[in-house]
Design a protein around this motif. Structure first.
Motif, PDB file in Angstrom:
ATOM      1  N   TYR A   9       0.829  -1.209   0.000  1.00 23.98           N
ATOM      2  CA  TYR A   9       0.000   0.000   0.000  1.00 23.98           C
ATOM      3  C   TYR A   9       0.867   1.264   0.000  1.00 23.98           C
ATOM      4  O   TYR A   9       0.612   2.200  -0.760  1.00 23.98           O
ATOM      5  CB  TYR A   9      -0.946  -0.017   1.201  1.00 23.98           C
ATOM      6  CG  TYR A   9      -1.827   1.191   1.294  1.00 23.98           C
ATOM      7  CD1 TYR A   9      -2.813   1.424   0.343  1.00 23.98           C
ATOM      8  CD2 TYR A   9      -1.674   2.111   2.320  1.00 23.98           C
ATOM      9  CE1 TYR A   9      -3.625   2.537   0.419  1.00 23.98           C
ATOM     10  CE2 TYR A   9      -2.474   3.222   2.408  1.00 23.98           C
ATOM     11  CZ  TYR A   9      -3.449   3.426   1.459  1.00 23.98           C
ATOM     12  OH  TYR A   9      -4.248   4.544   1.519  1.00 23.98           O
ATOM     13  N   TRP A  11       3.927   1.660  -1.100  1.00 24.33           N
ATOM     14  CA  TRP A  11       4.584   1.822  -2.394  1.00 24.33           C
ATOM     15  C   TRP A  11       3.586   2.163  -3.493  1.00 24.33           C
ATOM     16  O   TRP A  11       3.926   2.891  -4.441  1.00 24.33           O
ATOM     17  CB  TRP A  11       5.398   0.580  -2.733  1.00 24.33           C
ATOM     18  CG  TRP A  11       6.608   0.501  -1.863  1.00 24.33           C
ATOM     19  CD1 TRP A  11       6.848  -0.385  -0.853  1.00 24.33           C
ATOM     20  CD2 TRP A  11       7.727   1.397  -1.878  1.00 24.33           C
ATOM     21  NE1 TRP A  11       8.045  -0.104  -0.247  1.00 24.33           N
ATOM     22  CE2 TRP A  11       8.614   0.974  -0.856  1.00 24.33           C
ATOM     23  CE3 TRP A  11       8.080   2.495  -2.650  1.00 24.33           C
ATOM     24  CZ2 TRP A  11       9.819   1.626  -0.608  1.00 24.33           C
ATOM     25  CZ3 TRP A  11       9.286   3.138  -2.387  1.00 24.33           C
ATOM     26  CH2 TRP A  11      10.133   2.703  -1.387  1.00 24.33           C
ATOM     27  N   ALA A  12       2.372   1.674  -3.370  1.00 25.58           N
ATOM     28  CA  ALA A  12       1.344   2.029  -4.350  1.00 25.58           C
ATOM     29  C   ALA A  12       1.041   3.520  -4.278  1.00 25.58           C
ATOM     30  O   ALA A  12       0.887   4.185  -5.310  1.00 25.58           O
ATOM     31  CB  ALA A  12       0.071   1.217  -4.094  1.00 25.58           C
ATOM     32  N   SER A  59      -1.568   2.928 -11.516  1.00 24.30           N
ATOM     33  CA  SER A  59      -1.190   3.064 -10.106  1.00 24.30           C
ATOM     34  C   SER A  59      -2.406   3.347  -9.230  1.00 24.30           C
ATOM     35  O   SER A  59      -2.440   2.937  -8.065  1.00 24.30           O
ATOM     36  CB  SER A  59      -0.104   4.124  -9.923  1.00 24.30           C
ATOM     37  OG  SER A  59      -0.510   5.367 -10.417  1.00 24.30           O
ATOM     38  N   PHE A  62      -3.786   0.029  -8.583  1.00 22.56           N
ATOM     39  CA  PHE A  62      -2.884  -0.645  -7.644  1.00 22.56           C
ATOM     40  C   PHE A  62      -3.140  -0.173  -6.216  1.00 22.56           C
ATOM     41  O   PHE A  62      -3.126  -0.976  -5.281  1.00 22.56           O
ATOM     42  CB  PHE A  62      -1.435  -0.400  -8.069  1.00 22.56           C
ATOM     43  CG  PHE A  62      -0.413  -1.154  -7.267  1.00 22.56           C
ATOM     44  CD1 PHE A  62      -0.637  -2.449  -6.827  1.00 22.56           C
ATOM     45  CD2 PHE A  62       0.803  -0.565  -6.957  1.00 22.56           C
ATOM     46  CE1 PHE A  62       0.310  -3.135  -6.088  1.00 22.56           C
ATOM     47  CE2 PHE A  62       1.759  -1.240  -6.219  1.00 22.56           C
ATOM     48  CZ  PHE A  62       1.518  -2.527  -5.787  1.00 22.56           C
ATOM     49  N   VAL A  63      -3.427   1.116  -6.037  1.00 18.98           N
ATOM     50  CA  VAL A  63      -3.745   1.643  -4.703  1.00 18.98           C
ATOM     51  C   VAL A  63      -5.015   0.981  -4.175  1.00 18.98           C
ATOM     52  O   VAL A  63      -5.072   0.569  -3.010  1.00 18.98           O
ATOM     53  CB  VAL A  63      -3.883   3.183  -4.711  1.00 18.98           C
ATOM     54  CG1 VAL A  63      -4.546   3.691  -3.436  1.00 18.98           C
ATOM     55  CG2 VAL A  63      -2.531   3.835  -4.885  1.00 18.98           C
ATOM     56  N   ALA A  66      -4.207  -2.633  -3.238  1.00 16.52           N
ATOM     57  CA  ALA A  66      -3.390  -2.672  -2.028  1.00 16.52           C
ATOM     58  C   ALA A  66      -4.195  -2.232  -0.810  1.00 16.52           C
ATOM     59  O   ALA A  66      -3.983  -2.756   0.291  1.00 16.52           O
ATOM     60  CB  ALA A  66      -2.152  -1.792  -2.206  1.00 16.52           C
TER      61      ALA A  66
END
Length: 185
Positions: A9, A11-12, A59, A62-63, A66
């Motif tokens: 999370y 890094w996302a 991204s 991805f968030v 995550a």
């Protein structure tokens, strides 16, 4: 520390922040190049804006993925606010379409701003009542009345100073046609 550095999370969010800054900047510079009537810069920034949207959307997804693994309760609240994220996506698609069609770069930039406004508002409101999950809530983080008034006065004073200075900056440089075209030194 391990939780921070090895959290998908975290890094996302970092990836989203970096790609968002590049995407917002490239759409703004596309608009600026169009105002300056600099065809070479316009085409370069236009390509950056079109391609920069892809990592931003990836991204963002991805968030969300995550977040589901990081905090299921927060993730479920974001799903309840799907319409805000839907408006964000519609704004993104409209901005990309305008840039792709080489039309209304100013409107495209406003749509990108709306895209992020909807997403940030949806993300922020889905946190409530937590300010820092699970340690601090709105209720536990409330200031005493005197401090609350002082914070509001400081916020309003800062806003009163910020807005006129931004307007002056925009009028002197950004919306000054001679300056944008490079005719002033």
């Amino acid at each position: 520390m391990d939780e921070l550095f090895f959290s998908a999370y975290s890094w996302a969010v970092v990836l989203l922040a970096m790609s968002s800054v590049l995407f917002i900047s490239s759409t703004f510079l596309t608009y600026y190049a169009a105002q300056a009537k600099d065809a070479t810069a316009l085409e370069l920034m236009r390509r950056f804006a079109l391609w920069g949207g892809i990592p931003t959307i990836i991204s963002s997804l991805f968030v969300f993925i995550a977040l589901r693994n990081h905090n299921l309760e927060h993730f479920e609240r974001t799903l309840d606010l799907w319409w805000l994220f839907g408006l964000s996506l519609v704004s993104f698609v409209f901005a990309i379409w305008l840039i792709w069609k080489q039309k209304c770069y100013g409107v495209a930039f406003v749509m990108v701003m709306l895209q992020f406004a909807f997403a940030f508002y949806g993300y922020g409101i889905s946190h409530l009542p937590h300010l820092l999950y699970p340690y601090l809530t709105l209720y536990g983080g409330a200031a005493n009345p005197a401090m609350g008034r002082a914070l509001i006065v400081a916020f309003v004073a800062g806003f009163v100073l910020l807005v006129p200075s931004l307007i002056l900056l925009l009028r002197l440089f950004l919306f000054n046609a001679r300056y944008v075209k490079g005719e002033l030194s």
